[in-house]
Design a protein around this motif. Structure first.
Motif, PDB file in Angstrom:
ATOM      1  N   VAL A   1       0.867  -1.181   0.000  1.00 25.80           N
ATOM      2  CA  VAL A   1       0.000   0.000   0.000  1.00 25.80           C
ATOM      3  C   VAL A   1       0.904   1.230   0.000  1.00 25.80           C
ATOM      4  N   PRO A   2       0.820   2.022  -1.045  1.00 27.88           N
ATOM      5  CA  PRO A   2       1.739   3.153  -1.152  1.00 27.88           C
ATOM      6  C   PRO A   2       1.365   4.284  -0.194  1.00 27.88           C
ATOM      7  N   VAL A   3       2.364   4.741   0.536  1.00 25.48           N
ATOM      8  CA  VAL A   3       2.186   5.890   1.416  1.00 25.48           C
ATOM      9  C   VAL A   3       3.321   6.855   1.119  1.00 25.48           C
ATOM     10  N   LYS A   4       3.013   8.115   1.033  1.00 25.77           N
ATOM     11  CA  LYS A   4       4.039   9.132   0.791  1.00 25.77           C
ATOM     12  C   LYS A   4       4.297   9.860   2.104  1.00 25.77           C
ATOM     13  N   VAL A   5       5.563   9.937   2.484  1.00 22.05           N
ATOM     14  CA  VAL A   5       5.890  10.601   3.746  1.00 22.05           C
ATOM     15  C   VAL A   5       6.795  11.790   3.471  1.00 22.05           C
ATOM     16  N   VAL A   6       6.413  12.937   3.996  1.00 21.62           N
ATOM     17  CA  VAL A   6       7.299  14.090   3.953  1.00 21.62           C
ATOM     18  C   VAL A   6       7.703  14.395   5.389  1.00 21.62           C
ATOM     19  N   ILE A   7       8.975  14.156   5.691  1.00 24.25           N
ATOM     20  CA  ILE A   7       9.451  14.491   7.037  1.00 24.25           C
ATOM     21  C   ILE A   7       9.962  15.930   7.002  1.00 24.25           C
ATOM     22  N   VAL A   8       9.315  16.775   7.766  1.00 23.23           N
ATOM     23  CA  VAL A   8       9.785  18.149   7.881  1.00 23.23           C
ATOM     24  C   VAL A   8      10.869  18.102   8.952  1.00 23.23           C
ATOM     25  N   ASP A   9      12.109  17.986   8.476  1.00 23.67           N
ATOM     26  CA  ASP A   9      13.208  17.551   9.341  1.00 23.67           C
ATOM     27  C   ASP A   9      13.998  18.741   9.884  1.00 23.67           C
ATOM     28  N   ASN A  10      13.772  19.044  11.145  1.00 24.68           N
ATOM     29  CA  ASN A  10      14.526  20.133  11.778  1.00 24.68           C
ATOM     30  C   ASN A  10      15.496  19.597  12.839  1.00 24.68           C
ATOM     31  N   ARG A  11      15.665  18.286  12.859  1.00 24.82           N
ATOM     32  CA  ARG A  11      16.561  17.658  13.830  1.00 24.82           C
ATOM     33  C   ARG A  11      16.269  18.138  15.246  1.00 24.82           C
ATOM     34  N   ALA A  12      14.983  18.282  15.495  1.00 23.64           N
ATOM     35  CA  ALA A  12      14.587  18.774  16.819  1.00 23.64           C
ATOM     36  C   ALA A  12      13.141  18.398  17.091  1.00 23.64           C
ATOM     37  N   LEU A  13      12.790  18.394  18.356  1.00 22.95           N
ATOM     38  CA  LEU A  13      11.385  18.344  18.738  1.00 22.95           C
ATOM     39  C   LEU A  13      10.913  19.783  18.641  1.00 22.95           C
ATOM     40  N   GLY A  14      10.617  20.161  17.401  1.00 22.58           N
ATOM     41  CA  GLY A  14      10.493  21.568  17.052  1.00 22.58           C
ATOM     42  C   GLY A  14       9.517  22.339  17.921  1.00 22.58           C
ATOM     43  N   MET A  15       8.367  21.743  18.187  1.00 24.61           N
ATOM     44  CA  MET A  15       7.363  22.507  18.935  1.00 24.61           C
ATOM     45  C   MET A  15       7.826  22.781  20.364  1.00 24.61           C
ATOM     46  N   VAL A  16       8.528  21.806  20.929  1.00 26.18           N
ATOM     47  CA  VAL A  16       9.051  22.006  22.283  1.00 26.18           C
ATOM     48  C   VAL A  16      10.150  23.082  22.236  1.00 26.18           C
ATOM     49  N   ARG A  17      11.016  22.932  21.223  1.00 25.53           N
ATOM     50  CA  ARG A  17      12.111  23.876  21.080  1.00 25.53           C
ATOM     51  C   ARG A  17      11.580  25.301  20.866  1.00 25.53           C
TER      52      ARG A  17
END
Ligand SMILES: Cc1ncc(C[n+]2csc(CCOP(=O)(O)OP(=O)(O)O)c2C)c(N)n1
Lengths: 166, 608
Positions: free
Chosen positions: B493-509
């Motif tokens: 089953v095809p799934v497309k993933v876009v990781i918005v990668d900030n190398r952080a727990l961005g919301m906490v940061r």
């Protein structure tokens, strides 16, 4: 908007099945409210039980609690007796120090409150009493002078006055 | 009566009957084992997919399942993944999601999934194995009191006590899960019941006298609501997830159009009213636009439809919408007056109530004069856009807002479902991905469960094979259930993933940046793992995107590929989500609003 904290009386008609009491009680305790009194027993219909709950909460939380209880699938009906004319009863067992020389005094007090002696020990008596809260408090006050070893309560049960359908 | 039945069928939240053959199923009347009866019950109910993970106490169920041609079992890689998959399947299709787990650790692994579904009112039936009845309560191997543990996060639960009750219990569980305010139902099945011989009789109807949700709104209240709307000058429709579960999108959108009432949506209702509808202002609240938040806050009438005045929407409730009267339409009486007092409460199914309300408005020939209000909001919309170039993002960095806008443009809104994880990326997705249909934007709204989004996307892919499923994830959230890449890969089953990668727990940061003097305690993740290699290991295609000009071509490659595909979209750690209502403050106390193309207005002294 802080509401008055007040004593609330609730009758909850539920399925007579395992786990039901836990669902009801945890809805109340989850919100950090203490249950002052609780009693459960089957009703005229053996598939249902009636729970009487008395608790101290503010009116706003009380409304939430009753609505949430109504939402439980095991709850058939809720009757709020807080502001209704109702009869409340509780059975209390007092185990009182009563050495031979004091025994007749204690028995006299019990009689005065139409309570009965249900067990006699060497130096103590067990008194079974029922009635309104005032009456129970009155009896307790008098018995204190002799030394109360133990008080056991059934928890209050309540019903609406007149032929109000509960 | 017949009419009544027909009308009930029309509404997702009302139709409680089996989707399948019910009592007309071919196995009706046969004698079989409890395990076979359980599987036959799911077949009679019309279940197509089960997400699960086996173990000792469910091995008999799985043995019976082996013979089923109707039921497709999807082997997850973690029970939490299985439950989120069932949840994503339910959100995307409107059907009940079904998950299996074994006793003990299998069962405890389902708890977060169940709680997530509960908070967002998603219909699930979770079936757990339990140790045999004779051993319950003896601390036997892999025993856990899952009914007790989940009591406060289920709509209802059963500890099955007799094999005769298997069919009836399953029927009740499905009925309860999908009617009224939907929610998860747990069935805990002691494994000895699965061996017993039973006569299989699947019922069509349920008889639960203590469960009778109210569907039809009170007529008097509906009339009162119509009068309030007719007289309103600054009304706003506040649309929540209840509109999606009730299937009331068309009715609510029509109400907005016919009465010219602006709409704000919650995260759960994204897509319930088309993004292309000019009256739709989108998300209000914590990270909502200033114009949507102001529309709520400065209104004189809030018409809440299947929404619950969450603190993420209202900000400080004591300063929220001080001049507004409230019409509150909800199927759950608990929601009425829970947070905000309603002048006109209407308990009922949103679809039905809004239909009657619209008829009533026609009857009294209501034409609220909202023109000035709409124009005013239009001015705010111009003055305070969600994004423009004046914020001064660096030209050689990928800007998350722009990436989301591009992704949105490249998606066919009719043929795609966007699923998010939890964090900054979730808010950017909610702000910039445009949706035209309900059930095409799935997100953990109430519990905010990191690790929900990716498995939910996998579940949605099973439910909607004709749609492109795109999961927008954070690098933190994705790591919470990325083992489910195997589930997608193995089942094709095809799934497309876009990781918005900030190398952080961005919301906490972000909170630490704004309110804790940039003391980045435990919020930085570093560039581990290499997501492209991880994807490769699972047999996925993947690429890393670091330059702004590569974003669109990469998304195009991802969308045109047949299979599962991952983009590791590298952004700066310092990107923050704006606007942001100061935590615990009113909707007016906002940081980072763009004002008239002059960049973001940032109040100084962020530390509280
Ligand atoms: C299971 C769980 N644990 C912790 C949190 C608290 N939390 C909320 S957002 C967030 C950071 C999310 O990081 P990431 O997935 O990388 O997304 P980003 O914010 O960077 O876009 C955390 C830790 C949560 N919501 N869920």
């Amino acid at each position: 908007m802080i509401d008055q904290v007040g004593r609330h009386v609730l009758l909850v008609l539920v399925e007579n099945r395992p786990g039901v009491l836990l669902r009801v009680v945890s809805l109340i305790s989850r919100r950090g409210f203490n249950i002052e009194s609780l009693s459960v027993g089957p009703t005229e219909d053996p598939t249902r039980s009636r729970i009487t709950i008395i608790t101290d909460v503010d009116d706003e939380s009380w409304e939430q609690i009753t609505k949430q209880l109504n939402k439980l699938i095991v709850v058939h009906k809720i009757t709020d007796l807080t502001n209704e004319p109702s009869i409340e009863r509780e059975l209390v067992l007092f185990k009182v120090n009563a050495p031979a020389e004091k025994r007749s005094e204690v028995i006299e007090i019990a009689n005065l409150f139409r309570a009965s002696i249900v067990d006699v020990g060497k130096s103590s008596l067990t008194i079974e009493a029922t009635g309104s809260q005032d009456k129970m408090e009155g009896l307790e006050d008098l018995l204190r002078a002799y030394g109360i070893k133990e008080i056991t309560r059934t928890g209050k049960i309540a019903t609406a006055r007149n032929s109000k359908d509960v | 009566m017949a009419d009544e039945k027909k009308q009930q069928k029309g509404t997702v939240a009302i139709a409680g009957a089996p989707r399948g053959l019910g009592s007309k199923n071919p196995k009706q009347g046969q004698t079989m084992t409890g395990a076979q009866a359980l599987i036959a019950s799911l077949e009679a109910e019309g279940v197509e997919v089960i997400f699960g993970y086996p173990g000792g106490q469910t091995i008999k169920m799985y043995d019976a399942l082996y013979d089923s041609t109707q039921l497709r079992h999807v082997l997850a890689r973690h029970e939490q993944g299985a439950v989120h998959e069932a949840d994503g399947y339910a959100r995307a299709t409107g059907r009940v999601g079904v998950a299996f787990a074994t006793s003990g650790p299998g069962a405890t692994n389902t708890v977060t999934g169940i709680a997530t579904a509960y908070m967002d009112s998603i219909p699930l039936v979770v079936i757990t194995g339990q140790v045999p009845r004779a051993m319950v309560g003896s601390d036997s191997f892999q025993e856990s009191d899952i009914v007790g543990m989940t009591m406060s996060v289920v709509k209802h639960s059963y500890l099955m006590q007799s094999s005769e009750n298997i069919a009836r219990t399953v029927r009740e569980a499905f009925h309860i899960a999908k009617t009224g305010r939907p929610g998860p139902v747990l069935i805990d099945v002691p494994s000895d019941l699965l061996d017993e011989e039973v006569l299989f009789e699947y019922p069509d109807d349920v008889n639960i006298p203590s469960y009778r949700p109210t569907y039809r709104g009170n007529v008097k209240q509906t009339k009162a609501a119509a009068r309030l709307i007719a007289d309103a000058k600054r009304p706003v429709l506040y649309v929540g997830g209840g509109v999606v579960s009730s299937g009331a999108s068309a009715e609510v959108t029509e109400l907005a159009r016919s009465m010219r009432i602006p709409v704000v949506t919650t995260l759960m209702a994204k897509g319930a009213v088309p993004s292309s509808e000019p009256l739709n202002l989108g998300l209000a609240g914590m990270h909502g636009s200033r114009y949507a938040s102001w529309a709520l806050d400065k209104s004189d009438l809030i018409i809440a439809c299947g929404a619950r005045f969450s603190d993420r929407v209202t900000g400080d409730i004591n300063s929220f919408a001080p001049e507004a009267k409230v019409i509150h339409i909800d199927i759950d009486p608990v929601e009425i007056d829970k947070v905000r007092e309603a002048q006109v409460p209407i308990v009922g199914d949103v679809k039905r109530v809004v239909t009657s309300l619209t008829l009533e408005l026609e009857k009294i020939d209501a034409h609220p004069d909202t023109q000035a209000w709409i124009e005013l909001i239009g001015e705010w919309r111009k003055q305070f856009p969600l994004y423009d170039e004046s914020v001064g993002d660096l030209p050689d960095e990928v800007v998350p807002e722009i990436a989301m806008m591009k992704l949105s443009e490249l998606l066919d809104p009719e043929a795609s479902i966007v699923v998010t994880e939890v964090g900054q990326h979730q808010m950017w997705a909610a702000q910039f991905i445009e949706r035209e249909l309900p059930r095409t934007f799935l997100s953990s709204g109430g519990l905010g469960t990191m690790g929900f989004g990716f498995p939910a996307a996998v579940g949605a892919a099973f439910g909607c094979p004709d749609k492109t499923i795109v999961c927008i994830a954070g690098d933190g959230s994705f790591q919470m259930n990325m083992q489910e890449m195997a589930t997608a890969a193995i089942n094709d089953v095809p799934v497309k993933v876009v990781i918005v990668d900030n190398r952080a727990l961005g919301m906490v940061r972000q909170w630490q940046t704004l309110f804790y003097n940039k003391r980045y305690s435990a919020s930085e993740l570093d560039s581990v793992p290499d997501f492209v290699k991880i994807a490769d290991a699972y047999g996925w295609k993947a690429e890393r995107v670091e330059r702004p000009e590569d974003v669109v071509p990469a998304i195009k490659r991802m969308l045109s590929d047949e299979g599962s595909y991952l983009i590791d979209l590298v952004i700066s750690r310092d990107q923050n989500v704006y606007p942001m209502v100061r935590p615990g403050k009113g909707l007016d106390d906002v940081i980072g609003v763009i004002d008239s193309g002059e960049g973001r207005t940032m109040e100084e002294g962020g530390a509280r």
